[in-house]
Write a protein that holds these residues in place. Structure first.
Motif, PDB file in Angstrom:
ATOM      1  N   THR A 126       0.872  -1.005   0.063  1.00  0.00           N
ATOM      2  CA  THR A 126      -0.019   0.346  -0.047  1.00  0.00           C
ATOM      3  C   THR A 126       0.993   1.050   0.122  1.00  0.00           C
ATOM      4  OG1 THR A 126      -0.976  -1.643   1.398  1.00  0.00           O
ATOM      5  CG2 THR A 126      -2.198   1.080   1.276  1.00  0.00           C
ATOM      6  N   ARG A 127       1.912   1.289   0.749  1.00  0.00           N
ATOM      7  CA  ARG A 127       2.911   2.376   0.228  1.00  0.00           C
ATOM      8  C   ARG A 127       3.546   2.384  -0.587  1.00  0.00           C
ATOM      9  NH1 ARG A 127       8.996   1.525   1.934  1.00  0.00           N
ATOM     10  NH2 ARG A 127      10.414   3.573   2.123  1.00  0.00           N
ATOM     11  N   LEU A 158       0.926   4.227  -2.823  1.00  0.00           N
ATOM     12  CA  LEU A 158       0.698   5.689  -2.546  1.00  0.00           C
ATOM     13  C   LEU A 158       1.555   6.668  -2.247  1.00  0.00           C
ATOM     14  CD1 LEU A 158      -1.702   4.935   0.361  1.00  0.00           C
ATOM     15  CD2 LEU A 158      -2.617   5.283  -1.475  1.00  0.00           C
ATOM     16  N   TYR A 197      -5.236  -1.079   5.531  1.00  0.00           N
ATOM     17  CA  TYR A 197      -5.824   0.345   6.025  1.00  0.00           C
ATOM     18  C   TYR A 197      -4.894   0.774   6.586  1.00  0.00           C
ATOM     19  CZ  TYR A 197      -7.689   2.521   9.479  1.00  0.00           C
ATOM     20  OH  TYR A 197      -8.574   4.146  10.695  1.00  0.00           O
ATOM     21  N   TYR A 251      -2.356   3.012   4.351  1.00  0.00           N
ATOM     22  CA  TYR A 251      -3.212   3.953   3.800  1.00  0.00           C
ATOM     23  C   TYR A 251      -3.481   5.669   5.196  1.00  0.00           C
ATOM     24  CZ  TYR A 251      -7.778   7.168   2.721  1.00  0.00           C
ATOM     25  OH  TYR A 251      -8.071   7.831   2.509  1.00  0.00           O
ATOM     26  N   TYR A 293      -0.963   8.470   3.788  1.00  0.00           N
ATOM     27  CA  TYR A 293      -1.913   8.772   3.032  1.00  0.00           C
ATOM     28  C   TYR A 293      -1.990  10.337   3.070  1.00  0.00           C
ATOM     29  CZ  TYR A 293      -5.800  10.263  -0.474  1.00  0.00           C
ATOM     30  OH  TYR A 293      -6.345  11.042  -0.986  1.00  0.00           O
ATOM     31  N   SER A 303      -0.150  12.084   7.271  1.00  0.00           N
ATOM     32  CA  SER A 303      -0.448  11.512   7.929  1.00  0.00           C
ATOM     33  C   SER A 303       0.399  12.079   9.612  1.00  0.00           C
ATOM     34  CB  SER A 303      -0.510  10.513   7.671  1.00  0.00           C
ATOM     35  OG  SER A 303      -0.667   9.245   9.362  1.00  0.00           O
TER      36      SER A 303
END
Length: 629
Positions: free
Chosen positions: A435-436, A439, A523, A526, A530, A533
Motif C-alpha cells: 500500500t505504501r 500511495l 488500512y 493507507y 496517505y 498523516s
C-alpha cells in the motif's frame, strides 16, 4: 510432442549463439526478433506440450528424451537427457511464457543501449540454463544448468559494468551463491557415494530403501542440498546478494525474480522431496529458515526508498513463504505460490522499470508521486500487481496461494502455531508496504516531471501479466470452499500430498483471520502514507523509530556483520601470511631471473667488436668440446 522436448531449451540456445557471434552485424529489429522470437517459440511448444500432458498424461507420469550420452565411467554415467513431469512442466511454462513477455518488453526498454545484442544473448542463455536445470533427468545435467544460471546472473547484474557499483554487485552475487553451490556439489558427491547414481528417478526410488528415516547421513545430504537452494534463492543467511542485484536493467530483475535464478532453490527442494521427507530435521530447518527470512525481508522492504530494492526484499520474503511451505510438507502449496508469484512479481518489476524510465532513471519513490493520471496503464497494472502481492482477498492470485501456505503452516504434520504466526505477521507487513508503494509513487504531489510514455511493446506485457495476476489464482479453488484443484490434481503426480493434523478449528476461521490481517495491513498503510498523516510525522520525528528504521533499511546489517566476522579476519590473516615460505620460493625464482637478465644484458652493449668476439669465443668453445669428447 515428446520427440520435440529438446526444442524448448535448444531454441534459446540457438538465439544465444547467433546473437553472441553475429550480433554486431545485425540490425536492432533483427536482434530483437531473434532474442524474443526464440523464447516465444519455446513458450508456444511448452504450452502445446502442457495441453497434451493435461489431456492424456503419460503412463509413466513423465515425458522423457535422451539426446546423447554425455560420459560413461566405471561407476558414473550421465546423459544429455530430458524429463518432463507435472512439477517441471509448471516451471517450464512459467520460464518460457514470462520469459517471452520480458523479452518483448526488453525490445523497447533496451532499444537505445549500445550493447543491445549482448543483452539479448545473455538473456537467451539465462532462459536456456534455467530450462536445462528444470528439465534435466540427472543431477549432473541439473548442476550444469544450475551453474549456467549463476554465470548468466553475473553477466546481467553487471551488464552496465562501467559503473563500479554494478560490477561489485555482480561479483557479490557470484561469490555468495558459490557458497551454496559448493555445499550442493558436496551433497551430490555424498548422494552418489551412498546410492551409486545421480539419475533423479533412481534416487527417488532407492532413497527410501537405502536410508533410515532421520539418519545422520540423509540429514547431512538434505542440509547440503538445502544450502545450495538457500544460496540461489537468497534465503537466510545468504540473502544479502539479491538487493544489490538490482544494479542490472529492470528486465533482468524481472527475469531473475519471477522465472529464473531465485526460484531454482525452490525447484531443487521440491524435486528432491523424498530425501527431505526422510529427514525431519532438515524439513524443520527449511521451515524455520523460510519463516525467519520472510519476516526479516518484509521488515526491510517496509522502509526502503528505492523502488526496485523494495521489490527485491519482497521477493526474498515471498520465496521465504515457499520455503516455509516446503518445510512443513505442503509441496503443492509451495509450487502454487511460485506459480502465482511469478506473474505479479514480473508485473511489478516491469511496471517499476517503466516508471523509472519515464522519470529519467529516478529510483527514489519519495521523488516520484502524482503519477496516477499521467500514466494510467502503468498505474492500474502496477496496482493490480501490488494488490496480488498484498494478497487482496478473493480478487488476486496472491491471496489463494498465500492463504494455503498460512493454513498448512498451522495444520500440516510439520506445521506449528509459531510458524503460522510469523507467516501471518509477514502477510500484514507485505500488505502495508505494498500500500505504501502505491500511495507514494502514484498519489500525492508530483515531484518529478514524466518524460515520454512507453509504447505497446512495454505496455501489452504489463496488461497480460496483470490479467494473470488475478486469474491465475482461480485454477486452485479456495480449499475451504471446494476441495477440487486443477493445479494440485496434476502436481500431485510429482509431489506427495500434505498430511494434516486432526481436531483443528475449521479452515474457514483461519482464512478469515488471514483476510482480516491483509485488510488491516492495507488500512495501516493507507493511514500512515496517505496525505500528511500525523502518525507518519511522529514516525519521522522519533529518534528511536528512526534508529530502528535505519537498522532495517540496511537489511538488519547483515553485510556489516559478515564484514566484521568473515571479511576483515580473512584479510587480516592473508595480510600476515602474504610472505610465507611458498611466496619466498617464487620470489627467489623471480629474483634469480632478474639477476641473470642483468648479467646477460651486459653483452648487449651495441659494440660490433664485442659481438664478433663473442661469436668467436662461442665457436672456439664448441670446437674444444667436440675435440675433448
Amino acid at each position: 510432442m515428446q520427440q520435440y522436448l529438446y526444442l524448448i531449451p535448444a531454441l534459446p540456445l540457438f538465439g544465444f549463439l547467433v546473437l553472441s557471434m553475429a550480433g554486431k552485424h545485425l540490425s536492432r529489429n533483427l536482434i530483437a526478433g531473434i532474442g524474443a522470437g526464440s523464447i516465444c517459440a519455446s513458450a508456444l511448444i511448452a504450452l502445446i506440450l502442457s495441453a497434451g500432458f493435461l489431456q492424456s498424461p503419460p503412463e509413466s507420469g513423465a515425458y522423457t528424451q535422451i539426446l546423447w550420452h554425455w560420459f560413461l565411467t566405471d561407476h558414473l554415467s550421465a546423459d544429455i537427457s530430458l524429463r518432463v513431469d507435472a512439477l517441471s512442466l509448471v516451471f517450464i511454462c512459467i520460464i518460457t511464457f514470462i520469459g517471452a513477455l520480458i523479452h518483448i518488453y526488453s525490445a523497447e526498454f533496451m532499444r537505445h543501449d549500445r550493447d543491445y545484442a549482448r543483452f539479448f544473448a545473455s538473456m537467451n542463455l539465462f532462459v536456456c540454463a534455467m530450462l536445462t536445470l528444470v528439465m534435466a533427468d540427472n543431477l549432473v545435467l541439473m548442476y550444469l544448468g544450475w551453474e549456467g544460471v549463476g554465470l548468466c546472473s553475473y553477466l546481467l547484474i553487471g551488464f552496465w559494468y562501467e559503473t563500479p557499483g554494478n560490477y561489485r554487485a555482480a561479483n557479490k552475487a557470484f561469490v555468495i551463491t558459490r557458497i551454496g553451490d559448493t555445499a550442493m556439489i558436496i551433497g551430490l558427491f555424498l548422494l552418489f557415494k551412498e546410492l551409486g547414481t545421480l539419475y533423479i528417478p533412481d534416487i527417488l526410488t532407492k532413497a527410501t530403501e537405502h536410508f533410515n528415516s532421520g539418519s545422520s547421513t540423509i540429514t547431512l545430504i538434505a542440509l547440503l542440498l538445502l544450502s545450495g537452494g538457500i544460496g540461489k534463492s537468497a534465503q537466510l543467511p545468504l540473502q544479502t546478494w539479491l538487493p544489490d542485484a538490482m544494479a542490472g536493467p529492470s528486465p533482468v530483475s524481472a527475469l531473475i525474480h519471477a522465472a529464473t535464478m531465485v526460484t531454482a532453490g525452490v525447484y531443487l527442494v521440491a524435486r528432491m522431496h523424498t530425501l527431505f521427507e526422510l529427514s525431519p530435521t532438515a524439513m524443520h530447518i527449511t521451515a524455520v529458515i523460510g519463516a525467519v527470512t520472510l519476516f526479516i525481508a518484509g521488515c526491510s522492504a517496509m522502509v526502503q526508498t528505492d523502488i526496485k530494492r523494495i521489490l527485491a526484499y519482497s521477493t526474498i520474503s515471498q520465496i521465504g513463504y515457499m520455503f516455509l511451505a516446503l518445510g512443513v510438507g505442503a509441496w503443492s502449496a509451495a509450487i502454487f505460490h511460485f506459480f502465482t508469484h511469478a506473474f505479479f512479481k514480473a508485473l511489478l518489476f516491469l511496471a517499476a522499470g517503466a516508471v523509472i524510465e519515464i522519470l529519467h532513471h529516478e529510483h527514489d519513490i519519495f521523488k516520484m508521486g502524482g503519477l496516477r493520471k499521467k500514466m494510467p496503464v502503468i498505474y492500474y497494472t502496477f496496482t493490480i500487481g501490488a494488490a496480488a502481492l498484498a494478497a487482496l482477498p478473493l480478487i488476486t492470485a496472491g491471496f489463494f496461494s498465500k492463504d494455503q501456505i498460512l493454513w498448512y503452516a498451522w495444520s500440516a504434520e510439520g506445521g506449528h502455531p509459531l510458524l503460522w504466526a510469523i507467516g501471518l505477521a509477514g502477510a500484514f507487513i507485505t500488505a502495508l508496504y505494498s500500500t505504501r508503494l502505491i500511495l507514494v509513487v502514484f498519489f500525492g504531489e508530483m515531484k518529478t516531471t514524466p518524460g515520454h510514455l512507453p509504447g505497446a511493446a512495454m505496455t501489452v506485457p504489463l496488461v497480460i501479466l496483470a490479467f494473470f495476476s488475478i486469474a491465475a489464482g482461480w485454477i486452485e479453488w479456495p480449499h475451504n470452499l471446494l476441495h477440487v484443484s486443477i493445479f494440485s490434481e496434476h502436481v500431485a503426480h510429482a509431489l506427495p500430498a500434505t498430511t494434516l493434523k486432526a481436531g483443528l478449528p475449521p479452515e474457514i476461521v483461519f482464512q478469515l483471520i488471514a483476510v482480516g490481517v491483509s485488510l488491516f495491513g492495507i488500512y495501516s498503510g493507507y493511514v500512515l502514507y496517505y496525505g500528511e498523516s500525523p502518525l507518519l510525522m511522529r514516525w519521522k520525528q522519533s529518534q528511536g523509530l528512526m534508529d530502528v528504521r535505519n537498522f532495517l533499511f540496511k537489511g538488519w546489517k547483515f553485510d556489516q556483520l559478515y564484514d566484521t566476522l568473515l571479511v576483515k579476519p580473512f584479510l587480516f590473516i592473508t595480510g600476515i601470511n602474504k610472505a610465507d615460505v611458498s611466496d619466498k620460493v617464487y620470489t627467489a625464482i623471480a629474483d634469480i631471473n632478474l639477476h641473470l637478465n642483468k648479467l646477460f644484458s651486459v653483452s648487449q652493449n651495441g659494440s660490433l667488436r664485442w659481438y664478433v668476439t663473442g661469436v668467436l669465443v662461442g665457436i672456439l668453445f664448441i670446437i674444444t668440446l667436440q675435440l675433448l669428447l
